[in-house]
Design a protein around this motif. Structure first.
Motif, PDB file in Angstrom:
ATOM      1  N   SER A  32       0.831  -1.203   0.000  1.00 49.16           N
ATOM      2  CA  SER A  32       0.000   0.000   0.000  1.00 49.16           C
ATOM      3  C   SER A  32       0.869   1.259   0.000  1.00 49.16           C
ATOM      4  N   GLU A  33       1.923   1.235   0.815  1.00 47.05           N
ATOM      5  CA  GLU A  33       2.839   2.392   0.863  1.00 47.05           C
ATOM      6  C   GLU A  33       3.563   2.565  -0.470  1.00 47.05           C
ATOM      7  N   LEU A  34       3.985   1.450  -1.074  1.00 49.82           N
ATOM      8  CA  LEU A  34       4.652   1.541  -2.379  1.00 49.82           C
ATOM      9  C   LEU A  34       3.688   2.096  -3.432  1.00 49.82           C
ATOM     10  N   ASP A  35       2.460   1.623  -3.417  1.00 48.98           N
ATOM     11  CA  ASP A  35       1.464   2.102  -4.383  1.00 48.98           C
ATOM     12  C   ASP A  35       1.213   3.611  -4.226  1.00 48.98           C
ATOM     13  N   ASN A  36       1.380   4.089  -2.998  1.00 45.24           N
ATOM     14  CA  ASN A  36       1.048   5.485  -2.716  1.00 45.24           C
ATOM     15  C   ASN A  36       2.229   6.447  -2.912  1.00 45.24           C
ATOM     16  N   ILE A  37       3.397   5.922  -3.276  1.00 42.22           N
ATOM     17  CA  ILE A  37       4.570   6.793  -3.455  1.00 42.22           C
ATOM     18  C   ILE A  37       4.283   7.881  -4.492  1.00 42.22           C
ATOM     19  N   LYS A  38       3.660   7.490  -5.593  1.00 40.25           N
ATOM     20  CA  LYS A  38       3.405   8.449  -6.674  1.00 40.25           C
ATOM     21  C   LYS A  38       2.405   9.527  -6.265  1.00 40.25           C
ATOM     22  N   ASN A  39       1.674   9.289  -5.170  1.00 43.38           N
ATOM     23  CA  ASN A  39       0.659  10.269  -4.730  1.00 43.38           C
ATOM     24  C   ASN A  39       1.082  11.068  -3.506  1.00 43.38           C
ATOM     25  N   LYS A  40       2.252  10.747  -2.920  1.00 40.49           N
ATOM     26  CA  LYS A  40       2.653  11.393  -1.676  1.00 40.49           C
ATOM     27  C   LYS A  40       3.025  12.868  -1.895  1.00 40.49           C
ATOM     28  N   THR A  41       2.836  13.634  -0.846  1.00 40.70           N
ATOM     29  CA  THR A  41       3.236  15.037  -0.873  1.00 40.70           C
ATOM     30  C   THR A  41       4.570  15.159  -0.131  1.00 40.70           C
ATOM     31  N   PHE A  42       5.644  15.131  -0.889  1.00 37.68           N
ATOM     32  CA  PHE A  42       6.966  15.266  -0.273  1.00 37.68           C
ATOM     33  C   PHE A  42       7.240  16.738   0.020  1.00 37.68           C
ATOM     34  N   THR A  43       8.195  16.993   0.897  1.00 41.34           N
ATOM     35  CA  THR A  43       8.474  18.363   1.327  1.00 41.34           C
ATOM     36  C   THR A  43       9.919  18.750   1.015  1.00 41.34           C
ATOM     37  N   GLN A  44      10.193  20.044   1.088  1.00 40.64           N
ATOM     38  CA  GLN A  44      11.567  20.524   0.893  1.00 40.64           C
ATOM     39  C   GLN A  44      12.471  20.006   1.999  1.00 40.64           C
ATOM     40  N   THR A  45      11.916  19.831   3.184  1.00 43.68           N
ATOM     41  CA  THR A  45      12.702  19.259   4.285  1.00 43.68           C
ATOM     42  C   THR A  45      13.145  17.843   3.946  1.00 43.68           C
ATOM     43  N   ASP A  46      12.249  17.058   3.323  1.00 45.29           N
ATOM     44  CA  ASP A  46      12.615  15.707   2.878  1.00 45.29           C
ATOM     45  C   ASP A  46      13.792  15.755   1.923  1.00 45.29           C
ATOM     46  N   VAL A  47      13.724  16.679   0.971  1.00 46.32           N
ATOM     47  CA  VAL A  47      14.772  16.790  -0.044  1.00 46.32           C
ATOM     48  C   VAL A  47      16.102  17.205   0.592  1.00 46.32           C
ATOM     49  N   ASP A  48      16.065  18.207   1.446  1.00 54.82           N
ATOM     50  CA  ASP A  48      17.290  18.694   2.090  1.00 54.82           C
ATOM     51  C   ASP A  48      17.942  17.604   2.929  1.00 54.82           C
ATOM     52  N   ARG A  49      17.097  16.846   3.638  1.00 50.31           N
ATOM     53  CA  ARG A  49      17.620  15.777   4.492  1.00 50.31           C
ATOM     54  C   ARG A  49      18.307  14.699   3.644  1.00 50.31           C
ATOM     55  N   ALA A  50      17.670  14.295   2.550  1.00 49.05           N
ATOM     56  CA  ALA A  50      18.246  13.267   1.678  1.00 49.05           C
ATOM     57  C   ALA A  50      19.541  13.752   1.040  1.00 49.05           C
ATOM     58  N   LYS A  51      19.556  15.001   0.602  1.00 50.60           N
ATOM     59  CA  LYS A  51      20.763  15.555  -0.016  1.00 50.60           C
ATOM     60  C   LYS A  51      21.922  15.569   0.987  1.00 50.60           C
ATOM     61  N   SER A  52      21.644  15.949   2.216  1.00 50.09           N
ATOM     62  CA  SER A  52      22.703  15.985   3.230  1.00 50.09           C
ATOM     63  C   SER A  52      23.310  14.604   3.435  1.00 50.09           C
ATOM     64  N   LYS A  53      22.457  13.598   3.498  1.00 51.64           N
ATOM     65  CA  LYS A  53      22.955  12.238   3.722  1.00 51.64           C
ATOM     66  C   LYS A  53      23.796  11.759   2.536  1.00 51.64           C
TER      67      LYS A  53
END
Length: 912
Positions: free
Chosen positions: A357-378
């Motif tokens: 269900s979570e995989l199916d919903n990836i395309k519909n999720k509302t990601f945030t700039q905080t998510d992006v910044d965190r991933a880039k830092s890692k």
């Protein structure tokens, strides 16, 4: 006169030939470009060269990469690239026995095979001699490998044994099944280790055809990294490689493209095991594609502990114990895999439902700039840490070169730096479609949107990389001689008023990196009774949250500072390892202080960690290697079950974990832990006052309330046994052996015992007696050897043995192990020639170790902890130089007897 003219003409002819030969040898690689400290060259025969100098290193690595992997294998050739990798450690027509030579040289060496490439590397102390030899050897085995049928007959059993070890792990087998189901036509669907049937049936002459096709200069890239003389390196490359002719054959490009997947596919795997696993595969793109970095970032956003969306849905809710994902860096359209481990007492169906269900919903999720910044830092932290470890970088570039071009690594970094929220949303919608996932069934549909495979041509990669210039860099020019004298000259020791002893080694580290390793012995036998698992969980939770920061904020801070802090507790010692950079040293130590003094141990995090640990224990309960080594610990150490050194069974560990309450963790943290009896070492370009301020502020007032009294191990004499434990439905078996005796490093017999172990099973590149017998001569074990444990401050010593093998070969392994030990301790012993070779190899390995910062941390901490002078490193070598074979034979006979060795065999011995 005529005779003289003939002689003169012959001499002239010889001179002309010599001049021609000299001209070939004198050819130096042609400079192509320089990007951020990496210098690219080429030879006329097509070989590419990449030099990565690093003056701050004292080691160097030579890494040669051939563009051949499982992707290039045809019908009947499955596993041939990997098998050939093994065979090229045998012998060459010119230099002879490769393994013997590598053993005598010491250092570290290996070869690996993957989907797009095969590589071989050697890490040695920096010297012209080592560089020259390594290049000569690699040039020799490029074209002169013997590939004898008699060697192949032995080696295929070793490769089969390696294959069987992998078959013991249900998680890796499930991933293999998912990939093979996802790729119907492309060779990425084939296991690199190959088909057991092809491995067993291939003939040496067939293998030679494969070798002569791909192991050529125009299909190779040579990398040298670390400390070396650039001009000498270019001279040696010209001397040994330029004379190898470019082959007349033309390597045709592989052209198979995996069709777009037209529906979800499903795999079911039923095997012996103790942990349930769910996996999923999505088709993605080549490493060279612009979306690759975005998918990596999205993967971090989904799976990171503790902020990941999938992590929160599965692990945080305790529906699963662990989650990880993987996207290989490959040449053609790749894949992204997810793996979820589910404890056996949890519902697999429920976890599967949430997962899908979570995989199916990836395309519909509302990601945030905080998510992006965190991933880039890692991701950027990982990139920087790789770049600033030249030896690791030189080896890591293997995958990038296999994927098309070394400059793709820089382009990937640049892409990560430029990632936007829009990029993340775009790949989420594009690739995470149900019909692009391997998990399901066929459903007829009309005009369904599908993910088509993406091709990146060689021309595309050339266009991407040829004009790439990279960033402006400041070259590290400071050097450091890794000798005991120089280490002493740059080492300053300190002691806090609280009792903590620490040292600072002022040493340049690439990228201005700073490393620290602290050991904090705590408590006493009474205060630590029945608390082994409590201490382990406390250490695991020291980054789970403090009064000032959440677990998520702690990880974000570390990623932004490109730093790491790790904790581990065993016995009565808390180990703390820290890596950072000069510019972040103060805030990183501030964070460490916060973790050590303000941790809050959230109940939910405790439950997750305990669940994960129980799952790991369950997973290893029937793994032959784990079973054999765990059981031999229990048989040889007869402590009471409440003692800190008691070896608990898996069931006992799980029972202890089930009893843990948060209050126990808090009490252990507040009363047991402290730095006042500790020691530690920092390495970096810090001056004494900087280091003193960092250490004093972080640890100066962090004292244990429990009285520290060192618990010394007790000597238990071992007695002969040869027992077998059945682990059903396991493809591979293991044996662990052990004999206990009394000795410490100050014992006069210690140097002889070190060399006895070196020649018996731990030394060289698979050239000591046990691995030669079991792997090289009889081909019945992928890995076999011995190991020695001689303490500093007590006399509880031991010599151990091990081997991994097919369970049907158990009789041969028993006989071979016993025979090799018997030869040493009861009959002819070691020879003077063996000793001479072993000493050279052993000393070279130690010299290589002095060039590793991790070893320097260990060496200096040993000095602080036990008062061991650094000069003892050299003193031991001097004592070893004076040893004779007779002295060593007398010593091993004095301490080792087959009548006292315990052997534990674990495997499915009902197999025929």
């Amino acid at each position: 006169m005529r005779k003289q003219l003939i002689l003169l003409s012959l001499l002239i002819g010889v001179q002309v030939v010599a001049q021609k030969k000299q001209a070939v040898i004198a050819e130096k690689p042609i400079f192509i470009s320089s990007i951020e400290g990496m210098k690219e060259y080429s030879l006329k025969n097509g070989m590419k060269v990449l030099l990565i100098p690093d003056a701050s290193q004292s080691n160097m690595v030579v890494n040669i990469i051939y563009n051949v992997g499982s992707r290039h294998e045809g019908y009947g050739e499955k596993g041939m690239a990997h098998l050939l990798e093994h065979m090229l450690f045998k012998s060459t027509k010119k230099l002879g026995d490769i393994k013997k030579m590598l053993s005598s040289k010491g250092g570290n060496a290996n070869g690996t095979t993957w989907l797009d490439r095969t590589n071989y590397y050697e890490i040695f102390p920096s010297s012209d001699e080592n560089l020259k030899w390594s290049l000569e050897m690699e040039a020799d085995r490029m074209i002169n490998a013997t590939i004898l049928q008699e060697d192949l007959d032995k080696e295929f059993s070793v490769v089969r044994n390696e294959f069987e070890i992998g078959e013991n792990n249900p998680q890796s087998v499930l991933l293999e099944r998912l990939v093979s189901t996802a790729f119907l036509w492309h060779n990425y669907g084939n296991s690199t280790i190959g088909s057991k049937e092809d491995i067993e049936r291939v003939k040496a002459k067939t293998l030679r055809v494969f070798y002569e096709k791909y192991y050529q200069p125009d299909n190779a890239t040579l990398l040298i990294g670390g400390k070396f003389d650039t001009e000498k390196a270019l001279e040696y490359i010209g001397k040994y490689f330029a004379g190898i002719k470019k082959p007349a054959r033309v390597l045709e490009k592989t052209y198979t493209v995996e069709p777009a997947q037209d529906g979800e596919r499903f795999v079911e795997l039923k095997r012996s095991g103790d942990v349930q696993t769910i996996g999923a595969i999505y088709h993605t793109i080549p490493y060279a594609h612009k979306d690759f970095a975005a998918i990596d970032a999205l993967t971090e956003i989904l799976t990171s502990d503790p902020s990941g969306y999938l992590y929160k849905a599965l692990v945080e809710t305790q529906k699963a114990s662990s989650l990880y994902a993987y996207q290989p860096n490959v040449r053609d359209a790749s894949y992204l895999s997810f793996t979820v481990n589910v404890p056996k007492d949890k519902s697999l169906d429920e976890a599967k439902k949430i997962f899908l269900s979570e995989l199916d919903n990836i395309k519909n999720k509302t990601f945030t700039q905080t998510d992006v910044d965190r991933a880039k830092s890692k991701l950027l932290k990982y990139i920087d840490n790789t770049k600033n470890n030249t030896i690791n970088l030189t080896i890591s570039l293997t995958e990038i070169i296999g994927a098309g071009d070394y400059r793709l690594w820089f382009l990937y970094r640049d892409a990560v730096e430029k990632l936007t929220l829009e990029d993340i949303n775009q790949v989420a919608k594009k690739y995470f479609l149900t019909n692009n996932r391997t998990y399901g069934v066929f459903i007829p549909t009309k005009e369904e949107e599908r993910v088509k495979p993406v091709e990146v041509s060689d021309d595309n990669i050339a266009a991407l990389t040829q004009s790439y210039k990279g960033k402006a860099t400041v070259e590290d020019t400071e050097t450091f001689e890794s000798s005991i004298t120089n280490i002493k000259n740059n080492l300053i020791e300190y002691k806090l008023s609280s009792g903590l002893k620490y040292a600072v080694l002022k040493k340049p580290v690439k990228g201005k990196k700073v490393m620290a390793d602290f050991k904090f012995p705590v408590g006493n036998a009474t205060d630590l009774k029945n608390k082994s698992e409590v201490g382990y969980i406390v250490a695991g939770m020291l980054k789970a949250g403090t009064t000032t920061k959440s677990k998520e904020q702690i990880q974000d801070a570390l990623d932004k500072m490109k730093s790491d802090i790790s904790f581990f507790f065993y016995g009565q010692t808390l180990s703390v390892r820290l890596t950072t950079y000069e510019e972040f040293a103060v805030p990183t130590f501030d964070l460490l202080q916060d973790l050590l003094t303000n941790s809050v141990f959230p109940e939910s995090e405790m439950i997750k960690l305990i669940t994960e640990e129980k799952t790991n224990i369950e997973a290893n309960k029937n793994d032959p290697q784990s079973v054999a080594f765990d059981e031999i610990d229990r048989r040889s150490n007869k402590y009471a079950n409440d003692h800190i050194f008691y070896s608990a069974s898996p069931e006992e560990k799980i029972a202890s974990l089930n009893k843990i309450k948060r209050e126990q963790l808090v009490d252990f943290y507040k009363t047991i832990l402290g730095a006042n009896n500790g020691i530690g070492t920092l390495i970096g370009n810090l001056d004494g006052s900087e280091a003193t301020n960092l250490v004093a502020k972080t640890f100066g007032s962090w004292n244990s309330k429990s009285v520290y009294e060192k618990v010394q191990p007790v000597y238990f004499e071992t007695s002969k046994s040869n027992d077998k434990i059945n682990t059903p439905d396991k493809e591979n078996a293991a044996v662990a052996g052990k004999i206990s005796f009394t000795m410490n490093v100050k014992n006069a017999d210690y140097p002889a015992m070190v060399m006895a172990n070196e020649m018996l099973g731990s030394g060289g590149f698979l050239t000591s007696r046990i691995p030669i017998r079991l792997r090289e001569k009889e081909g019945i074990s992928y890995g076999a050897g011995s190991y020695l444990n001689i303490p500093t401050d007590n006399e509880v010593a031991s010599l151990g043995f091990y081997a991994f093998f097919n369970p049907t070969k158990v009789g041969k392994v028993e006989d071979a192990l016993a025979d090799e030990i018997k030869k040493v301790v009861t009959t002819n012993g070691f020879t003077a020639e063996e000793l001479k070779t072993a000493i050279v190899s052993w000393k070279n390995e130690r010299k290589t170790s002095l060039g590793l910062d991790s070893y320097l941390l260990y060496l200096i901490n040993t000095k602080l902890n036990y008062g061991t002078p650094l000069e003892d490193f050299e003193t031991l070598e001097a004592k070893v130089d004076q040893l004779t074979a007779d002295q060593i034979n007398n010593v091993i006979k004095k301490y080792v007897s087959l009548d006292k060795v315990i052997f534990i065999y674990a495997g499915d011995f009902a197999k025929k």
